[in-house]
Motif scaffolding. Sequence first.
Motif, PDB file in Angstrom:
ATOM      1  N   PRO A 390       0.832  -1.216   0.000  1.00 56.30           N
ATOM      2  CA  PRO A 390       0.000   0.000   0.000  1.00 56.30           C
ATOM      3  C   PRO A 390       0.864   1.264   0.000  1.00 56.30           C
ATOM      4  CG  PRO A 390      -0.631  -1.502   1.771  1.00 56.30           C
ATOM      5  CD  PRO A 390       0.679  -1.976   1.248  1.00 56.30           C
ATOM      6  N   THR A 391       0.311   2.350  -0.504  1.00 54.17           N
ATOM      7  CA  THR A 391       0.994   3.633  -0.424  1.00 54.17           C
ATOM      8  C   THR A 391       1.027   4.103   1.023  1.00 54.17           C
ATOM      9  OG1 THR A 391      -1.051   4.889  -0.688  1.00 54.17           O
ATOM     10  CG2 THR A 391       0.123   4.245  -2.725  1.00 54.17           C
ATOM     11  N   PRO A 392       1.933   5.028   1.361  1.00 55.97           N
ATOM     12  CA  PRO A 392       1.945   5.547   2.735  1.00 55.97           C
ATOM     13  C   PRO A 392       0.586   6.106   3.165  1.00 55.97           C
ATOM     14  CG  PRO A 392       3.959   6.176   1.611  1.00 55.97           C
ATOM     15  CD  PRO A 392       3.082   5.518   0.578  1.00 55.97           C
ATOM     16  N   GLU A 393      -0.120   6.745   2.246  1.00 61.38           N
ATOM     17  CA  GLU A 393      -1.442   7.305   2.582  1.00 61.38           C
ATOM     18  C   GLU A 393      -2.439   6.196   2.910  1.00 61.38           C
ATOM     19  OE1 GLU A 393       1.082   9.989   0.511  1.00 61.38           O
ATOM     20  OE2 GLU A 393       0.324   8.026  -0.185  1.00 61.38           O
ATOM     21  N   HIS A 394      -2.402   5.120   2.130  1.00 59.76           N
ATOM     22  CA  HIS A 394      -3.308   4.006   2.408  1.00 59.76           C
ATOM     23  C   HIS A 394      -2.907   3.260   3.677  1.00 59.76           C
ATOM     24  CE1 HIS A 394      -4.951   4.569  -1.668  1.00 59.76           C
ATOM     25  NE2 HIS A 394      -5.999   3.911  -1.197  1.00 59.76           N
ATOM     26  N   ILE A 395      -1.626   3.182   3.944  1.00 61.98           N
ATOM     27  CA  ILE A 395      -1.188   2.565   5.200  1.00 61.98           C
ATOM     28  C   ILE A 395      -1.754   3.328   6.382  1.00 61.98           C
ATOM     29  CG2 ILE A 395       0.836   2.186   6.677  1.00 61.98           C
ATOM     30  CD1 ILE A 395       2.389   1.495   4.108  1.00 61.98           C
ATOM     31  N   ARG A 396      -1.660   4.636   6.328  1.00 61.01           N
ATOM     32  CA  ARG A 396      -2.187   5.463   7.418  1.00 61.01           C
ATOM     33  C   ARG A 396      -3.693   5.266   7.574  1.00 61.01           C
ATOM     34  NH1 ARG A 396      -0.784   9.787  10.426  1.00 61.01           N
ATOM     35  NH2 ARG A 396      -2.423  11.299  10.953  1.00 61.01           N
ATOM     36  N   LEU A 397      -4.400   5.235   6.444  1.00 63.51           N
ATOM     37  CA  LEU A 397      -5.844   5.012   6.483  1.00 63.51           C
ATOM     38  C   LEU A 397      -6.150   3.635   7.062  1.00 63.51           C
ATOM     39  CD1 LEU A 397      -8.766   5.750   5.729  1.00 63.51           C
ATOM     40  CD2 LEU A 397      -8.287   4.889   3.413  1.00 63.51           C
ATOM     41  N   GLY A 398      -5.392   2.626   6.644  1.00 62.97           N
ATOM     42  CA  GLY A 398      -5.627   1.286   7.141  1.00 62.97           C
ATOM     43  C   GLY A 398      -5.405   1.162   8.638  1.00 62.97           C
ATOM     44  N   ILE A 399      -4.349   1.777   9.156  1.00 69.69           N
ATOM     45  CA  ILE A 399      -4.081   1.731  10.601  1.00 69.69           C
ATOM     46  C   ILE A 399      -5.166   2.479  11.370  1.00 69.69           C
ATOM     47  CG2 ILE A 399      -2.478   2.412  12.422  1.00 69.69           C
ATOM     48  CD1 ILE A 399      -1.527   0.021  10.772  1.00 69.69           C
ATOM     49  N   ARG A 400      -5.644   3.567  10.821  1.00 70.97           N
ATOM     50  CA  ARG A 400      -6.738   4.304  11.483  1.00 70.97           C
ATOM     51  C   ARG A 400      -7.994   3.438  11.572  1.00 70.97           C
ATOM     52  NH1 ARG A 400      -8.505   9.674   8.587  1.00 70.97           N
ATOM     53  NH2 ARG A 400      -9.854   8.232   7.440  1.00 70.97           N
ATOM     54  N   ARG A 401      -8.311   2.748  10.487  1.00 67.88           N
ATOM     55  CA  ARG A 401      -9.464   1.841  10.511  1.00 67.88           C
ATOM     56  C   ARG A 401      -9.239   0.693  11.478  1.00 67.88           C
ATOM     57  NH1 ARG A 401     -10.515   1.381   3.923  1.00 67.88           N
ATOM     58  NH2 ARG A 401     -11.504   3.435   3.657  1.00 67.88           N
ATOM     59  N   LEU A 402      -8.014   0.161  11.491  1.00 74.55           N
ATOM     60  CA  LEU A 402      -7.708  -0.937  12.404  1.00 74.55           C
ATOM     61  C   LEU A 402      -7.842  -0.496  13.852  1.00 74.55           C
ATOM     62  CD1 LEU A 402      -6.668  -3.835  12.812  1.00 74.55           C
ATOM     63  CD2 LEU A 402      -4.339  -2.924  12.692  1.00 74.55           C
ATOM     64  N   ALA A 403      -7.397   0.705  14.150  1.00 70.63           N
ATOM     65  CA  ALA A 403      -7.523   1.229  15.517  1.00 70.63           C
ATOM     66  C   ALA A 403      -8.983   1.311  15.930  1.00 70.63           C
ATOM     67  CB  ALA A 403      -6.854   2.596  15.603  1.00 70.63           C
ATOM     68  N   THR A 404      -9.847   1.727  15.012  1.00 65.70           N
ATOM     69  CA  THR A 404     -11.281   1.796  15.307  1.00 65.70           C
ATOM     70  C   THR A 404     -11.828   0.409  15.623  1.00 65.70           C
ATOM     71  OG1 THR A 404     -11.578   3.721  13.878  1.00 65.70           O
ATOM     72  CG2 THR A 404     -13.538   2.418  14.369  1.00 65.70           C
ATOM     73  N   VAL A 405     -11.426  -0.585  14.846  1.00 66.19           N
ATOM     74  CA  VAL A 405     -11.874  -1.956  15.076  1.00 66.19           C
ATOM     75  C   VAL A 405     -11.420  -2.449  16.442  1.00 66.19           C
ATOM     76  CG1 VAL A 405     -11.633  -4.345  14.289  1.00 66.19           C
ATOM     77  CG2 VAL A 405     -11.936  -2.513  12.618  1.00 66.19           C
ATOM     78  N   ILE A 406     -10.162  -2.230  16.774  1.00 70.07           N
ATOM     79  CA  ILE A 406      -9.625  -2.706  18.050  1.00 70.07           C
ATOM     80  C   ILE A 406     -10.317  -2.030  19.221  1.00 70.07           C
ATOM     81  CG2 ILE A 406      -7.554  -2.692  19.517  1.00 70.07           C
ATOM     82  CD1 ILE A 406      -5.910  -3.137  16.948  1.00 70.07           C
ATOM     83  N   ARG A 407     -10.497  -0.738  19.144  1.00 69.03           N
ATOM     84  CA  ARG A 407     -11.137  -0.026  20.243  1.00 69.03           C
ATOM     85  C   ARG A 407     -12.604  -0.430  20.384  1.00 69.03           C
ATOM     86  NH1 ARG A 407      -7.886   3.879  22.265  1.00 69.03           N
ATOM     87  NH2 ARG A 407      -6.029   4.361  21.023  1.00 69.03           N
ATOM     88  N   ASP A 408     -13.296  -0.590  19.257  1.00 65.60           N
ATOM     89  CA  ASP A 408     -14.696  -1.034  19.331  1.00 65.60           C
ATOM     90  C   ASP A 408     -14.792  -2.418  19.942  1.00 65.60           C
ATOM     91  OD1 ASP A 408     -15.502   1.328  18.201  1.00 65.60           O
ATOM     92  OD2 ASP A 408     -15.937   0.487  16.218  1.00 65.60           O
ATOM     93  N   GLU A 409     -13.879  -3.288  19.582  1.00 67.67           N
ATOM     94  CA  GLU A 409     -13.886  -4.646  20.133  1.00 67.67           C
ATOM     95  C   GLU A 409     -13.636  -4.627  21.633  1.00 67.67           C
ATOM     96  OE1 GLU A 409     -14.123  -8.868  18.915  1.00 67.67           O
ATOM     97  OE2 GLU A 409     -14.626  -6.948  17.995  1.00 67.67           O
ATOM     98  N   LEU A 410     -12.712  -3.791  22.071  1.00 66.29           N
ATOM     99  CA  LEU A 410     -12.429  -3.696  23.504  1.00 66.29           C
ATOM    100  C   LEU A 410     -13.603  -3.103  24.274  1.00 66.29           C
ATOM    101  CD1 LEU A 410      -8.700  -2.552  23.361  1.00 66.29           C
ATOM    102  CD2 LEU A 410      -9.555  -4.670  24.377  1.00 66.29           C
TER     103      LEU A 410
END
Length: 439
Positions: A390-410
Amino acid sequence: MTAIGTSQAGNNLDPWYHHYAERAAALRASEVRALFAVASRPEVVSLAGGMPYVAALPQDLVINAMDSVMRKQGPVALQYGSGQGVPLFREQILEVMALEGIRANADDVVVTTGSQHALELVSKLFLDPGDVVIAEGPSYVTAMVIFKSYQADVDHVPMDEHGMIPEALREHIARLAADGRKIKFLYTIPSFHNPAGVTLSWARRLEILEIAKTNQILVLEDNPYGLLYFDQKAPDAMRSIERDGVVYLGTFSKTLAPGFRVGWALAPHAIREKLVLANEAAVLSPSSFSQLVISEYLSTADWKGQINTFRGVYRERKNAMLSALTEYLPELTWTNPNGGFYVWLSLPDTLDSKAMLPRAVKELVAYTPGTAFFADGQGRQNMRLSFCYPTPEHIRLGIRRLATVIRDELELLDTFAGTGSLFPAHDGRRFGAPPPDIN
């Protein structure tokens, strides 16, 4: 005579079910492969697959090499070839390996259809049902698929930020010997490990080779990422130290392009002979066309400069991933690779990366669960994040989405299970469960 399709001959889905060899039962789609269908959707940011960023390779370099081969050697390129590989090409492979301290003879190089094929050939030559392969914990997912397909067991030795732990290796060997188990080889990815991203230190390379030699254990050194370092070159290959006890696997998939499907094995003479025979039995001969195109590329292009370009591309992507993790998930821990493609992330103990994956894909981000990299069910509190494609921009977007998933799960767990904290206490493990009690 029993009709095909009855319960004795098969089942409702596969009429030939009962005709397969026993080893076929171990052939199952890996968790990485199962992800590709979903993660390839354009709206999903995939941090799952380890696909090289081939767009960084100028097309003219490959087009010119192909054109030259077809004009000068077309009939040879399109014909069957040697089961060992094109002689000139094997000489050029020596130049590539010399960058990691290896001095060898072209006669001991066997060209294969990617290093994955070399791994399969070595396994075919050495593994009987019930044998043991020692590997890092975690380890390369498809290597474990191959080992299981030959009905071998994988024994995981724990690792830390410096790679496989030598004292744990000694303990595992002693336990296996006491149990009467037969160890066929030690499989390792010492440089920029897949999936952990760590690199085996020079001191440990020496120590592990000495342990293997003392116990008469062959070392299978898999090194697809060794030249893709960022700020500091990895230590020289283990094969640079030990000639007779190491089979070295290399590939052009990461430093050129995977579509050529060209790799190689460098093996001690007797093993080399059997590898050539196994190669001929499997594919008759590796692709002459692919070998000659890469040979032309190595002869005419600045291939070392192109590898350096890839290093810059992957360094930028790794930095983007670590920056995003620091911003969006500062409570968690992860590895900081100095090369390769991967970051190994550790989750709070209450989370399960495999169970959480469907929610992540729904939120348009994909990763590989840690369980894919263990043969024994470990890794539920880990995930592999790939920054190579992924491009750096997509990596950042992906990590932001992943953080949302992790926090929602917790938050969900906290609501219904009363964990009491958004980020429960973590035991600090990065590489899976601690080694079992071997006393």
